[in-house]
Design a protein around this motif. Structure first.
Motif, PDB file in Angstrom:
ATOM      1  N   GLU A  51       0.118  -2.878   3.068  1.00 28.41           N
ATOM      2  CA  GLU A  51      -1.133  -2.153   3.246  1.00 28.41           C
ATOM      3  C   GLU A  51      -2.289  -2.926   2.625  1.00 28.41           C
ATOM      4  O   GLU A  51      -3.408  -2.947   3.166  1.00 28.41           O
ATOM      5  CB  GLU A  51      -1.026  -0.763   2.609  1.00 28.41           C
ATOM      6  CG  GLU A  51      -2.217   0.145   2.856  1.00 28.41           C
ATOM      7  CD  GLU A  51      -2.368   0.490   4.337  1.00 28.41           C
ATOM      8  OE1 GLU A  51      -3.498   0.816   4.740  1.00 28.41           O
ATOM      9  OE2 GLU A  51      -1.377   0.425   5.085  1.00 28.41           O
ATOM     10  N   MET A  52      -2.034  -3.575   1.480  1.00 28.62           N
ATOM     11  CA  MET A  52      -3.079  -4.398   0.876  1.00 28.62           C
ATOM     12  C   MET A  52      -3.477  -5.533   1.812  1.00 28.62           C
ATOM     13  O   MET A  52      -4.665  -5.888   1.929  1.00 28.62           O
ATOM     14  CB  MET A  52      -2.580  -4.968  -0.457  1.00 28.62           C
ATOM     15  CG  MET A  52      -2.425  -3.954  -1.567  1.00 28.62           C
ATOM     16  SD  MET A  52      -1.761  -4.706  -3.087  1.00 28.62           S
ATOM     17  CE  MET A  52      -3.104  -5.825  -3.496  1.00 28.62           C
ATOM     18  N   ILE A  53      -2.495  -6.129   2.490  1.00 29.16           N
ATOM     19  CA  ILE A  53      -2.790  -7.239   3.392  1.00 29.16           C
ATOM     20  C   ILE A  53      -3.583  -6.754   4.600  1.00 29.16           C
ATOM     21  O   ILE A  53      -4.561  -7.384   5.036  1.00 29.16           O
ATOM     22  CB  ILE A  53      -1.483  -7.921   3.820  1.00 29.16           C
ATOM     23  CG1 ILE A  53      -0.815  -8.563   2.596  1.00 29.16           C
ATOM     24  CG2 ILE A  53      -1.744  -8.961   4.891  1.00 29.16           C
ATOM     25  CD1 ILE A  53       0.550  -9.119   2.871  1.00 29.16           C
ATOM     26  N   ARG A  54      -3.200  -5.605   5.162  1.00 27.67           N
ATOM     27  CA  ARG A  54      -3.944  -5.053   6.296  1.00 27.67           C
ATOM     28  C   ARG A  54      -5.371  -4.709   5.892  1.00 27.67           C
ATOM     29  O   ARG A  54      -6.314  -4.905   6.649  1.00 27.67           O
ATOM     30  CB  ARG A  54      -3.231  -3.807   6.829  1.00 27.67           C
ATOM     31  CG  ARG A  54      -1.992  -4.127   7.662  1.00 27.67           C
ATOM     32  CD  ARG A  54      -1.535  -2.901   8.456  1.00 27.67           C
ATOM     33  NE  ARG A  54      -1.059  -1.851   7.595  1.00 27.67           N
ATOM     34  CZ  ARG A  54       0.213  -1.715   7.218  1.00 27.67           C
ATOM     35  NH1 ARG A  54       1.122  -2.579   7.644  1.00 27.67           N
ATOM     36  NH2 ARG A  54       0.577  -0.719   6.433  1.00 27.67           N
ATOM     37  N   GLU A  57       2.776   7.332   0.503  1.00 22.18           N
ATOM     38  CA  GLU A  57       3.164   6.920  -0.844  1.00 22.18           C
ATOM     39  C   GLU A  57       3.030   5.406  -0.992  1.00 22.18           C
ATOM     40  O   GLU A  57       3.381   4.635  -0.090  1.00 22.18           O
ATOM     41  CB  GLU A  57       4.614   7.336  -1.099  1.00 22.18           C
ATOM     42  CG  GLU A  57       5.106   6.964  -2.479  1.00 22.18           C
ATOM     43  CD  GLU A  57       6.563   7.331  -2.633  1.00 22.18           C
ATOM     44  OE1 GLU A  57       7.011   7.390  -3.767  1.00 22.18           O
ATOM     45  OE2 GLU A  57       7.227   7.555  -1.613  1.00 22.18           O
ATOM     46  N   LYS A  58       2.510   4.976  -2.118  1.00 23.52           N
ATOM     47  CA  LYS A  58       2.351   3.554  -2.371  1.00 23.52           C
ATOM     48  C   LYS A  58       3.655   2.978  -2.904  1.00 23.52           C
ATOM     49  O   LYS A  58       4.030   3.212  -4.053  1.00 23.52           O
ATOM     50  CB  LYS A  58       1.227   3.312  -3.383  1.00 23.52           C
ATOM     51  CG  LYS A  58      -0.160   3.590  -2.829  1.00 23.52           C
ATOM     52  CD  LYS A  58      -1.233   3.204  -3.824  1.00 23.52           C
ATOM     53  CE  LYS A  58      -2.621   3.396  -3.231  1.00 23.52           C
ATOM     54  NZ  LYS A  58      -3.677   2.975  -4.188  1.00 23.52           N
ATOM     55  N   LYS A  59       4.320   2.229  -2.063  1.00 25.77           N
ATOM     56  CA  LYS A  59       5.533   1.563  -2.483  1.00 25.77           C
ATOM     57  C   LYS A  59       5.818   0.411  -1.537  1.00 25.77           C
ATOM     58  O   LYS A  59       5.358   0.393  -0.387  1.00 25.77           O
ATOM     59  CB  LYS A  59       6.720   2.516  -2.525  1.00 25.77           C
ATOM     60  CG  LYS A  59       7.212   2.968  -1.165  1.00 25.77           C
ATOM     61  CD  LYS A  59       8.518   3.739  -1.291  1.00 25.77           C
ATOM     62  CE  LYS A  59       9.031   4.132   0.089  1.00 25.77           C
ATOM     63  NZ  LYS A  59      10.382   4.759   0.008  1.00 25.77           N
ATOM     64  N   THR A  60       6.556  -0.552  -2.044  1.00 22.11           N
ATOM     65  CA  THR A  60       6.954  -1.708  -1.257  1.00 22.11           C
ATOM     66  C   THR A  60       8.471  -1.776  -1.260  1.00 22.11           C
ATOM     67  O   THR A  60       9.083  -2.007  -2.318  1.00 22.11           O
ATOM     68  CB  THR A  60       6.362  -3.004  -1.845  1.00 22.11           C
ATOM     69  OG1 THR A  60       4.935  -2.914  -1.829  1.00 22.11           O
ATOM     70  CG2 THR A  60       6.798  -4.211  -1.026  1.00 22.11           C
TER      71      THR A  60
END
Length: 722
Positions: free
Chosen positions: A568-571, A588-591
């Motif tokens: 999501e950061m890259i997008r 939810e923020k997760k990788t």
């Protein structure tokens, strides 16, 4: 009437004549050599009666014995083992005419006893014991025909005079017991003792009271009992023993202690009860207990059956303000081997229950062996005063989802009590472990559940030993969060700063609930295999952080990093480059990742990682960095490569995106490193410039080609990339 007067006058005349005859015909000093010879034969010591033995006529007929002493061997601090200035005894008159000495109560006033053990272990009682043993053996093995034909003067005197003793009264006596080998010193004063009758095979009552000091502990005691002596005047039985005690020093205050024994005989069982209350240091106690007691006929084995002690404790230094500690066990002590054993041992400290067996051998270096087990051992509750009150413990989930999100709702379990942080001025304080140099300990502990540093283990098997200043954990096997743990370690306190080694192997452990319990951190999930090899010098907080060296090899599978969504950061970065803004993603923020590996190298207060690798179907991450063990800060660089298509990332496939991770362990921050992003990807930089120029043309039209506007655009682009 005259006849009665004549009879009374006759009796008086007979009594007077008897006394005159007694004083004239019987000289009590003739008993001196008889007594001295008998004492010499029985003890091997010299008995010196310095004063005369004289008749006493009031209030009863008796004898007065002057200053008397039983000598010590050469080499002891005082010349006398026993001494007294004056003794009194009453004597029956008529038996004297038949050469019978029937002595009434013997009264000793101001007697003093001195017992000393030298540094080499020799005592002024040693030869008394040997002499008594030798005499007993000679009496038991000698045949009647072995008596010499010619008897000594003392033997003849003994045959001609028969001696009996009605009782003993000891008043205002004192006793000094000095042991130079152990450094102990016991001084008794105001010792009073009475014995009604001193005769074999007859029950007689004894009473005593005394006060004194034992190694700085002041105490008083008093008691009574009935005793029965054998034909050799040795203790045969006692009954109705009642003993009370008080004691006090700077740290001890025993307000009252009471011991009762119903009936005691060698080789038979007796019932002993105990009650006590007082204070030890700052811990108040009230204790009661009972046991069945037996001392073998050879007086070598002391056995306690069904020993039960109930202890109510209170104090600020306890794990909790008020505790109930109960003990049950069978115990025995072998005098010859100095060995104490505990069997069928069980201890309950509130809800904590431990059972097993143990042994103790009283050598110069005490030898301790044990084997204990428990359904649950929670060390945190007993080592952390802040968590002293009983609280409901959070259960470890039976199963853990690799992608389970951290609890964020108000219904989440409350945070656990944390261990208090050590004051800064104690950061360099080394614990005193010198006691490990003077014991020999080995044993095992097993527990169905075990809690330490908030980590929950099960089916724990632990084996440890301590000898010559080296403590070794030879085995620690347990189940841990759906995985297993196997550990070993060694601690050496023989150096100025203690040294340690530790090895740990974790397999298949769910890492998120483990980190949540031990560090209150929910940011990493997955199934972990972790190999730890550490060593170091010093056990203070500062030395542990700065002196530890070694490696921690981490391998995680099927996991997630919470708090950041890298894709999501890259997008979002791509949208910024196009002048767009993505709608807020409420996901939810997760990788997620399929595997994560890292090798941490510890040393000089830091943990360094140079080969962090995370692989997932979407991205591939490689990272490096360092974390400070003292201030718990971190500085990591992570290179992220897009390896999948779709989801708006087609244009970025194959491009490496750097991310900076900084902050602290508890609050890390994540940021795109745009400067390095465009340095590493010139094609992406050209695309960004192209998109920027297109935006300027839409905004300024033909004026966008003006050099001033181009310069401003270049500065904006540099600021964006830098």
């Amino acid at each position: 009437m005259k006849k009665l007067l004549y009879v009374l006058l006759g009796i008086i005349i007979v009594v007077v004549l008897g006394i005159v005859a007694l004083v004239t015909l019987v000289n009590p000093n003739q008993f001196k050599p008889v007594i001295a010879e008998q004492v010499k034969e029985q003890t091997g010591r010299d008995l010196v009666i310095s004063g005369d033995i004289g008749w006493r006529f009031f209030p009863t007929l008796g004898l007065n014995v002057g200053e008397t002493a039983l000598k010590n061997p050469q080499g002891f601090a005082q010349p006398n083992l026993i001494q007294f200035k004056q003794a009194e005894l009453s004597v029956a008159v008529l038996p004297l005419l038949s050469h019978k000495l029937d002595i009434g109560t013997v009264s000793l006033d101001g007697a003093h006893v001195f017992v000393q053990t030298l540094k080499d272990g020799r005592s002024n009682l040693d030869d008394l014991t040997k002499q008594s043993t030798s005499t007993t053996q000679q009496e038991s093995t000698a045949a009647p025909a072995s008596k010499p034909a010619k008897e000594t003067a003392s033997k003849a005197a003994e045959k001609s005079w028969q001696v009996s003793l009605a009782g003993v009264k000891l008043l205002n006596a004192s006793v000094d017991v000095v042991n130079e080998k152990t450094g102990s010193n016991i001084a008794l004063n105001k010792v009073n003792f009475t014995l009604d009758t001193l005769a074999p095979n007859i029950w007689t009552k004894a009473q005593f009271d005394m006060a004194g000091v034992a190694n700085g502990l002041q105490f008083t005691t008093q008691g009574s009992t009935e005793i029965n002596l054998s034909a050799s005047y040795k203790l045969c039985e006692l009954k109705d023993l009642q003993l009370s005690l008080t004691a006090k020093d700077a740290k001890t205050d025993i307000k009252h202690a009471q011991i009762n024994v119903d009936h005691f005989k060698f080789g038979e069982w007796a019932t002993l009860t105990l009650q006590a209350e007082g204070k030890l240091s700052d811990i108040a106690f009230a204790t009661k207990g009972q046991t069945q007691l037996s001392l073998s006929s050879d007086q070598n084995i002391l056995t306690l059956e069904n020993l039960s002690l109930e202890n109510s404790l209170s104090g600020k230094t306890l794990p909790r303000p008020n505790m109930q500690v109960n003990l049950k066990t069978n115990a025995s002590y072998d005098v010859a081997t100095k060995t104490a054993t505990l069997s069928k041992f069980s201890a309950n400290a509130d809800e904590l229950a431990v059972s097993g067996n143990a042994s103790f051998v009283n050598h110069d270096v005490p030898v301790i062996r044990f084997n204990f087990s428990s359904d649950k051992i929670d060390l945190d509750r007993w080592m952390n005063a802040e968590a002293s009150a009983p609280t409901e413990q959070k259960k470890v989930p039976e199963t853990a989802s690799n992608n389970a999100a951290p609890a964020t709702s108000s219904s989440a379990a409350p945070a656990k009590a944390k261990a208090p942080t050590a004051p800064a001025n104690k950061a360099n304080h080394e614990p005193d472990l010198s006691v490990l140099k003077g014991i020999d300990v080995a044993g095992t502990i097993s527990a169905k559940q075990f809690v330490v540093v908030h980590a929950h283990l099960s089916d724990v098997q632990l084996a440890l030993s301590i000898k010559n200043g080296i403590a070794e954990l030879s085995q620690l096997n347990a189940k841990l969060y759906q995985g297993t743990i196997a550990a070993s370690g060694k601690l050496n306190v023989n150096t100025p700063l203690a040294t340690y080694q530790f090895h740990n192997q974790i397999n298949g452990v769910e890492i998120q609930p483990l980190l949540e319990d031990i560090a209150d951190n929910k940011q990493l999930a997955g199934r972990a295999d972790i190999t730890t090899n550490l060593s170091g010098t010093g056990l203070s907080a500062a030395h542990l952080r700065n002196g530890v060296v070694g490696t921690i090899d981490v391998k995680l599978t099927d996991g997630a990093v919470y708090g950041v969504n890298i894709s999501e950061m890259i997008r979002s970065a791509k949208a910024r480059l196009k002048g767009k803004k993505l709608a807020d993603d409420k996901k939810e923020k997760k990788t997620d990742f399929s595997s994560l590996t890292a090798l941490l190298k510890l040393g000089q207060g830091k943990a360094t990682v140079d080969n962090l690798h995370l692989a997932s179907p979407l991205i591939d991450i490689n990272g490096r960095g360092v974390t400070d063990l003292n201030n718990e800060s971190m500085d990591f660089s992570v290179d992220t490569a897009i390896v999948a298509s779709g989801k708006g990332l087609d244009e970025l496939k194959g491009i490496t995106v750097p991310i900076k991770i900084k902050g602290t362990w508890q609050a890390p921050t994540y940021q795109l490193d745009l400067k390095n992003l465009f340095k590493q990807n010139s094609e992406l930089e050209q695309k960004a410039k192209k998109e920027l120029n297109r935006g300027l043309e839409k905004l300024f039209g033909d004026k966008a080609k003006d050099e001033k506007i181009k310069n401003v655009a270049d500065q904006l682009l540099k600021g964006l990339f830098n």
